[in-house]
Design an enzyme around this catalytic site. Structure first.
Site, PDB file in Angstrom:
ATOM      1  N   LYS A 189      -0.442   4.569   4.430  1.00 52.98           N
ATOM      2  CA  LYS A 189      -1.719   3.776   5.557  1.00 52.98           C
ATOM      3  C   LYS A 189      -0.376   3.526   6.129  1.00 52.98           C
ATOM      4  CE  LYS A 189      -3.580  -0.729   4.673  1.00 52.98           C
ATOM      5  NZ  LYS A 189      -4.956   0.303   5.268  1.00 52.98           N
ATOM      6  N   HIS A 247       0.437  -1.183  -0.386  1.00 49.46           N
ATOM      7  CA  HIS A 247       0.456   0.052  -0.030  1.00 49.46           C
ATOM      8  C   HIS A 247       0.731   1.079  -0.054  1.00 49.46           C
ATOM      9  CE1 HIS A 247      -3.652  -3.031   1.040  1.00 49.46           C
ATOM     10  NE2 HIS A 247      -4.463  -1.459   0.671  1.00 49.46           N
TER      11      HIS A 247
HETATM   12  P1  NAD Z   1      -7.678   9.672   4.883  1.00 50.00           P
HETATM   13  O1  NAD Z   1      -6.450   9.616   6.473  1.00 50.00           O
HETATM   14  O2  NAD Z   1      -7.001  10.492   3.744  1.00 50.00           O
HETATM   15  O3  NAD Z   1      -8.853   9.712   5.699  1.00 50.00           O
HETATM   16  C1  NAD Z   1      -9.270   9.640   7.396  1.00 50.00           C
HETATM   17  C2  NAD Z   1      -9.789  10.967   7.773  1.00 50.00           C
HETATM   18  O4  NAD Z   1     -10.742  11.233   9.030  1.00 50.00           O
HETATM   19  C3  NAD Z   1      -8.984  12.468   7.619  1.00 50.00           C
HETATM   20  O5  NAD Z   1      -9.342  13.006   6.836  1.00 50.00           O
HETATM   21  C4  NAD Z   1      -8.787  12.328   9.213  1.00 50.00           C
HETATM   22  O6  NAD Z   1      -8.790  13.636   9.799  1.00 50.00           O
HETATM   23  C5  NAD Z   1     -10.703  11.310   9.261  1.00 50.00           C
HETATM   24  N1  NAD Z   1     -11.004  11.557  10.621  1.00 50.00           N
HETATM   25  C6  NAD Z   1      -9.968  11.249  12.123  1.00 50.00           C
HETATM   26  N2  NAD Z   1     -10.540  11.379  13.332  1.00 50.00           N
HETATM   27  C7  NAD Z   1     -11.907  11.752  13.306  1.00 50.00           C
HETATM   28  C8  NAD Z   1     -12.697  11.476  13.712  1.00 50.00           C
HETATM   29  N3  NAD Z   1     -13.125  12.045  15.140  1.00 50.00           N
HETATM   30  N4  NAD Z   1     -14.444  12.167  13.080  1.00 50.00           N
HETATM   31  C9  NAD Z   1     -14.214  12.734  11.773  1.00 50.00           C
HETATM   32  N5  NAD Z   1     -13.436  12.472  10.817  1.00 50.00           N
HETATM   33  C10 NAD Z   1     -11.959  11.918  11.550  1.00 50.00           C
HETATM   34  O7  NAD Z   1      -7.417   7.975   5.076  1.00 50.00           O
HETATM   35  P2  NAD Z   1      -7.996   7.129   3.855  1.00 50.00           P
HETATM   36  O8  NAD Z   1      -7.170   7.121   3.332  1.00 50.00           O
HETATM   37  O9  NAD Z   1      -9.312   8.338   2.897  1.00 50.00           O
HETATM   38  O10 NAD Z   1      -8.151   5.779   4.265  1.00 50.00           O
HETATM   39  C11 NAD Z   1      -8.614   6.029   5.620  1.00 50.00           C
HETATM   40  C12 NAD Z   1      -9.531   4.885   6.399  1.00 50.00           C
HETATM   41  O11 NAD Z   1     -10.547   3.841   5.246  1.00 50.00           O
HETATM   42  C13 NAD Z   1      -8.049   3.322   6.646  1.00 50.00           C
HETATM   43  O12 NAD Z   1      -8.793   2.357   8.116  1.00 50.00           O
HETATM   44  C14 NAD Z   1      -8.138   2.714   5.315  1.00 50.00           C
HETATM   45  O13 NAD Z   1      -7.964   1.545   5.634  1.00 50.00           O
HETATM   46  C15 NAD Z   1      -9.364   2.219   5.395  1.00 50.00           C
HETATM   47  N6  NAD Z   1      -9.875   1.987   3.758  1.00 50.00           N
HETATM   48  C16 NAD Z   1     -11.312   1.030   3.835  1.00 50.00           C
HETATM   49  C17 NAD Z   1     -11.345   0.340   2.429  1.00 50.00           C
HETATM   50  C18 NAD Z   1     -12.573  -0.448   2.415  1.00 50.00           C
HETATM   51  O14 NAD Z   1     -12.457  -0.939   0.957  1.00 50.00           O
HETATM   52  N7  NAD Z   1     -12.719  -1.071   3.159  1.00 50.00           N
HETATM   53  C19 NAD Z   1     -11.088   1.116   0.682  1.00 50.00           C
HETATM   54  C20 NAD Z   1      -9.609   1.917   1.242  1.00 50.00           C
HETATM   55  C21 NAD Z   1      -9.221   2.728   2.875  1.00 50.00           C
END
Ligand code: NAD
Length: 266
Positions: free
Chosen positions: A158, A154
């Site tokens: 990540k 990744h």
């Molecule tokens: P990212 O860091 O870009 O986004 C996460 C966001 O959540 C950030 O903007 C952060 O400020 C926000 N956040 C943190 N605490 C918060 C709160 N208390 N209230 C509201 N917002 C809050 O990360 P990303 O790449 O978008 O990934 C996010 C998650 O999704 C990770 O765990 C990743 O592994 C997961 N993910 C899952 C899939 C899937 O298909 N299930 C696909 C991609 C990513």
């Protein structure tokens, strides 16, 4: 369906808001970010690359739960834990995509799913959910004459490892073999490890660049290897899956559903 996006300033959050705005049958109800985020006060749709919607990013996630029929959560484990409580309080359905969740959060998610429908999946893509079924089937067919190793890569940002998808693939392999993953998983190898134990399921993690997500399940036998791989070209595949889940969840009975349920693969 009125959809709230928590973490709407994140990589997934922005794409999800854009996807909701572009999908017939879904209406954007609001978006939240962590307190102190520079996204607070900005227009959720503008943040997602669109025209102003009048909905401003808030740090009051509870208000988003109150305004929405369904909240989509791709944030961080601590935030998801709070969001699950809010969903239970407001009776809001949830799609949970956050990975790296601690095992002790699962009872709260299970309790929420007794009240409302919840879709929880470490990977929302069609391809990975197909792969989960294939891995289970191959593991069952081959038995432990073949060593199973799961390799994932990744992007450099990540924060959890191995990826939730790698662990889900490990679970599928363990299910195929009829064993408990926790008892056989080798998540880290370093130093003088001794020989590989028969029946172990190994994990290897690579991080770098902007890779959206590569996963390979390797079945290594004597003089032959089988590799089942999936490579995500962009995060759009996860967004498509989450939006499909949002349309599917409407009218469903309370319960904890997987993407395999959503895609009709279970
Ligand atoms: P990212 O860091 O870009 O986004 C996460 C966001 O959540 C950030 O903007 C952060 O400020 C926000 N956040 C943190 N605490 C918060 C709160 N208390 N209230 C509201 N917002 C809050 O990360 P990303 O790449 O978008 O990934 C996010 C998650 O999704 C990770 O765990 C990743 O592994 C997961 N993910 C899952 C899939 C899937 O298909 N299930 C696909 C991609 C990513």
């Amino acid at each position: 369906m009125k959809i709230g996006i928590v973490g709407c300033g994140g990589r997934m959050g922005r794409m999800l808001s854009a996807g909701v705005l572009a999908t017939e049958g879904l209406e954007l109800a609001g978006g939240s970010e962590r307190p102190g985020s520079e996204a607070i006060g900005k227009d959720v749709a503008v943040l997602a690359g669109g025209e102003p919607s009048g909905l401003l990013v808030t740090d009051d996630a509870a208000a988003v739960f109150a305004a929405a029929d369904l909240v989509i959560d791709f944030t961080l484990p601590d935030a998801t834990a709070k969001h699950v409580e809010m969903a239970a309080e407001h009776g809001t359905a949830m799609i949970i995509g956050t990975t790296g969740l601690p095992a002790d959060l699962q009872p709260a998610i299970d309790a929420l799913a007794r009240k409302v429908p919840v879709v929880q999946a470490a990977n929302m893509s069609v391809g990975i959910n197909l792969l989960l079924g294939l891995v289970e089937q191959v593991a069952k067919t081959l038995g432990d004459d073949f060593d199973i190793e799961i390799i994932e890569m990744h992007h450099r940002h990540k924060v959890d490892a191995p990826s939730g998808t790698a662990l889900a693939l490990g679970q599928a392999a363990a299910d195929g073999r009829g064993v408990d993953l926790d008892a056989v998983s080798q998540r880290v190898r370093d130093g003088h490890t001794g020989e590989r134990k028969r029946g172990d399921i190994g994990f290897a993690t690579l991080r770098g660049g902007d890779v959206a997500g590569d996963h390979t399940v390797l079945f290594a036998g004597d003089a032959e290897r089988i590799e089942l791989s999936h490579k995500a070209g962009s995060r759009a595949i996860f967004v498509r899956g989450a939006l499909r889940a949002a349309l599917w969840i409407d009218g469903k009975a309370p319960g904890l559903y997987s993407m395999r349920d959503v895609l009709g693969l279970s």
